[in-house]
Design a protein around this motif. Structure first.
Motif, PDB file in Angstrom:
ATOM      1  N   CYS A   2      53.959  14.013 163.386  1.00 27.22           N
ATOM      2  CA  CYS A   2      53.005  13.893 164.505  1.00 27.22           C
ATOM      3  C   CYS A   2      53.575  14.507 165.780  1.00 27.22           C
ATOM      4  O   CYS A   2      52.848  15.143 166.566  1.00 27.22           O
ATOM      5  N   ARG A  35      53.286  18.350 165.528  1.00 24.72           N
ATOM      6  CA  ARG A  35      51.922  18.805 165.804  1.00 24.72           C
ATOM      7  C   ARG A  35      51.599  18.723 167.294  1.00 24.72           C
ATOM      8  O   ARG A  35      50.946  19.603 167.862  1.00 24.72           O
ATOM      9  N   HIS A  36      52.098  17.644 167.937  1.00 26.09           N
ATOM     10  CA  HIS A  36      51.855  17.457 169.369  1.00 26.09           C
ATOM     11  C   HIS A  36      52.517  18.560 170.182  1.00 26.09           C
ATOM     12  O   HIS A  36      51.919  19.071 171.168  1.00 26.09           O
ATOM     13  N   ARG A  45      52.903  21.601 169.536  1.00 23.85           N
ATOM     14  CA  ARG A  45      52.173  22.866 169.464  1.00 23.85           C
ATOM     15  C   ARG A  45      51.133  22.974 170.583  1.00 23.85           C
ATOM     16  O   ARG A  45      50.727  24.079 170.969  1.00 23.85           O
ATOM     17  N   SER A  85      46.232  24.939 165.678  1.00 24.94           N
ATOM     18  CA  SER A  85      47.543  24.296 165.781  1.00 24.94           C
ATOM     19  C   SER A  85      47.739  23.217 164.731  1.00 24.94           C
ATOM     20  O   SER A  85      48.859  22.840 164.423  1.00 24.94           O
ATOM     21  N   GLN A  86      46.610  22.704 164.171  1.00 29.16           N
ATOM     22  CA  GLN A  86      46.694  21.654 163.176  1.00 29.16           C
ATOM     23  C   GLN A  86      45.909  22.048 161.927  1.00 29.16           C
ATOM     24  O   GLN A  86      44.848  22.700 162.021  1.00 29.16           O
ATOM     25  N   LYS A  87      46.378  21.632 160.791  1.00 30.57           N
ATOM     26  CA  LYS A  87      45.741  21.953 159.521  1.00 30.57           C
ATOM     27  C   LYS A  87      44.352  21.305 159.412  1.00 30.57           C
ATOM     28  O   LYS A  87      43.427  21.896 158.850  1.00 30.57           O
ATOM     29  N   SER A  88      44.235  20.089 159.966  1.00 25.98           N
ATOM     30  CA  SER A  88      42.933  19.387 159.910  1.00 25.98           C
ATOM     31  C   SER A  88      41.852  20.166 160.647  1.00 25.98           C
ATOM     32  O   SER A  88      40.693  20.211 160.227  1.00 25.98           O
ATOM     33  N   ASN A  89      42.221  20.815 161.763  1.00 22.56           N
ATOM     34  CA  ASN A  89      41.259  21.614 162.517  1.00 22.56           C
ATOM     35  C   ASN A  89      40.831  22.858 161.736  1.00 22.56           C
ATOM     36  O   ASN A  89      39.670  23.277 161.797  1.00 22.56           O
TER      37      ASN A  89
END
Length: 521
Positions: free
Chosen positions: A484, A487-488, A490, A508-512
């Protein structure tokens, strides 16, 4: 020994008589007495004796009446007849032939040349070669042999042929007997045992060399009996003058040769007469100094033919070869695990006994291996001596660097036999298998949630404890999970590592990215 005191004419008759009373023709000073030789009081002896004994044996100093008696005496002392079966020695051929009957079975195969008997025809055929002229010459060096098989063995010296190979390490030999002896280095078998100290050896020659360390010269050794075919007792005494002996300073034992003394000195505790000229380390053997010097020079003369790994000692190469041959001669009796080295088995056994003899002096953590303790201490000191030459990452353990290098090479040696997935680390394969089996061995004591690996349980426990050990060095935000935090960060750096393959948008995140991909479907 009892003596019959028969009155005999010359020394040859005395020898016959003594052979009846002694074992295998052996004699001592007490039984070979010149008074016995001259004790004949028959009239014939008195007539021939002029009062001057001119026939004297130069070896034993014995006086004989007749010159023929002296000649027989000398022949008796110089010649001997050895039994080819048990190596016993005799002063006369007739006694040897009589002795040979003890070795015969129901069948008897006599030699037509010398009269010796054999229980098997094959033994007679081999024996007959001794009477024939050597008929198998070597065309290279002209050495001749009585048997063709011996010539074939000899030719391998010139051709370099080594038909007998070790299945463990691949080393080849020109004789089967040498291979059998070599195999004991892998099995650990030591069939030759010293009767004095119970030390075991893989080769008989090593046992013979070791036995010399127990030999010492004392006063009683010069009156022990000697077989007739060996040097005489008088000659033996002359070979060991007191001033020529080498004495051990610790126990007083004396030796004929300096080499025997040095070998004996090593049997005493902490006897290390050989020193390293570089660091001063001392060793009990010169060969150990030679091996030790390679730690200073970096020399590694022994190379693996399979993976080209190099080693400073031949024994290390032999152990390494078991990795390729997959031979694991050391097995655990508790769990059937097997190992290539005995030391690995001993370390493994500590898991069953629970023994952890190595403890950290900072946090009191205990370990089964000293190497694990050394690696653990680097956690406290922050030392990371093993660096990756590709990306510069540093590690506390060499094994960690070795595993890390697979991320650059792409090597994934651990494969799942169910779905074929492969992994850099064996531990990740173990965790992965639990997805197929449904095993969740790690349980939360608060809410009874279970997990497939301990790391997941640790992360979960922070939900109950509220612990957030990971801090952003830009805005001081806290996180319970390291992923976490990454990711933050980035958001601050603007890094967008996840790209859309359709429109090249990045996130920046895989979920996005996954949420974005739905716009294309």
């Amino acid at each position: 020994m009892e003596v019959c005191w028969d009155q005999l004419l010359d020394c040859s008759n005395v020898t016959k008589s003594l052979n009846m009373h002694t074992d295998k023709g052996k004699y001592s000073i007490e039984t070979h007495d010149s008074d016995i030789l001259l004790s004949n009081k028959q009239d014939k002896s008195m007539q021939t004796n002029t009062g001057e004994n001119s026939n004297i044996c130069e070896v034993l100093g014995s006086s004989l009446i007749h010159k023929s008696g002296l000649e027989k005496h000398i022949l008796t002392e110089e010649e001997s007849y050895a039994c080819e079966v048990c190596s016993s020695s005799f002063s006369k051929k007739s006694i040897l032939l009589e002795h040979a009957k003890k070795h015969l079975g129901n069948n008897s195969y006599p030699c037509e040349v010398c009269g010796f008997n054999f229980s098997k025809k094959s033994h007679l055929m081999v024996h007959m070669q001794k009477h024939r002229k050597k008929s198998f010459p070597c065309e290279v060096c002209s050495t001749t042999f009585t048997q063709k098989s011996n010539l074939l063995k000899h030719l391998r010296i010139h051709t370099g042929e080594k038909p007998y190979s070790c299945k463990v390490c691949g080393t080849s030999f020109n004789q089967k007997s040498i291979l059998e002896s070599h195999m004991r280095t892998h099995t650990g078998e030591k069939p030759f045992v010293c009767e004095t100290c119970n030390s075991g050896f893989t080769q008989k020659s090593n046992l013979v060399r070791h036995m010399r360390t127990h030999e010492s010269l004392d006063e009683k050794s010069c009156v022990d009996e000697f077989s007739i075919q060996n040097s005489t007792l008088t000659g033996h005494g002359e070979t060991i003058p007191a001033e020529g002996r080498y004495s051990c300073e610790k126990c007083g034992c004396t030796f004929l040769q300096k080499a025997l003394l040095l070998a004996h000195v090593r049997t005493h505790p902490k006897a290390k007469p050989f020193s390293c000229e570089v660091c001063g380390a001392s060793f009990s053997r010169k060969s150990m100094v030679v091996s030790h010097m390679r730690t200073h020079t970096g020399e590694k003369p022994y190379q693996c033919d399979v993976c080209h790994s190099a080693f400073s000692e031949r024994s290390n190469l032999a152990m390494h070869m078991r990795i390729h041959s997959k031979v694991k001669p050391y097995s655990c009796k508790s769990c059937d695990s097997s190992f290539t080295q005995k030391q690995h088995l001993l370390e493994h056994m500590k898991r069953h006994t629970g023994e952890k003899p190595y403890s950290c002096d900072i946090c009191s953590s205990t370990f089964t291996k000293k190497a694990h303790l050394v690696g653990h201490r680097r956690i406290h000191t922050g030392e990371k001596p093993f660096s990756c030459e590709v990306c510069g990452s540093a590690f506390t353990l060499r094994s960690s660097l070795f595993i890390h290098m697979r991320t650059h090479t792409g090597v994934k040696p651990h494969s799942c036999e169910i779905c074929g997935a492969s992994f850099h680390k064996k531990l990740r394969l173990v965790v992965h298998r639990r997805k197929h089996t449904g095993e969740r061995p790690y349980s939360c004591q608060v809410c009874n949630s279970s997990f497939i690996q301990n790391l997941d349980l640790i992360k979960h426990m922070r939900i109950h404890t509220g612990e957030q050990p990971f801090t952003c060095d830009v805005c001081n935000s806290y996180f319970s999970d390291k992923a976490c935090l990454i990711r933050h960060k980035r958001r601050h750096s603007g890094e967008q590592t996840y790209s859309c393959e359709v429109c090249s948008s990045s996130f920046s995140q895989k979920s996005n990215l996954l949420r974005h991909m739905q716009t294309h479907t």
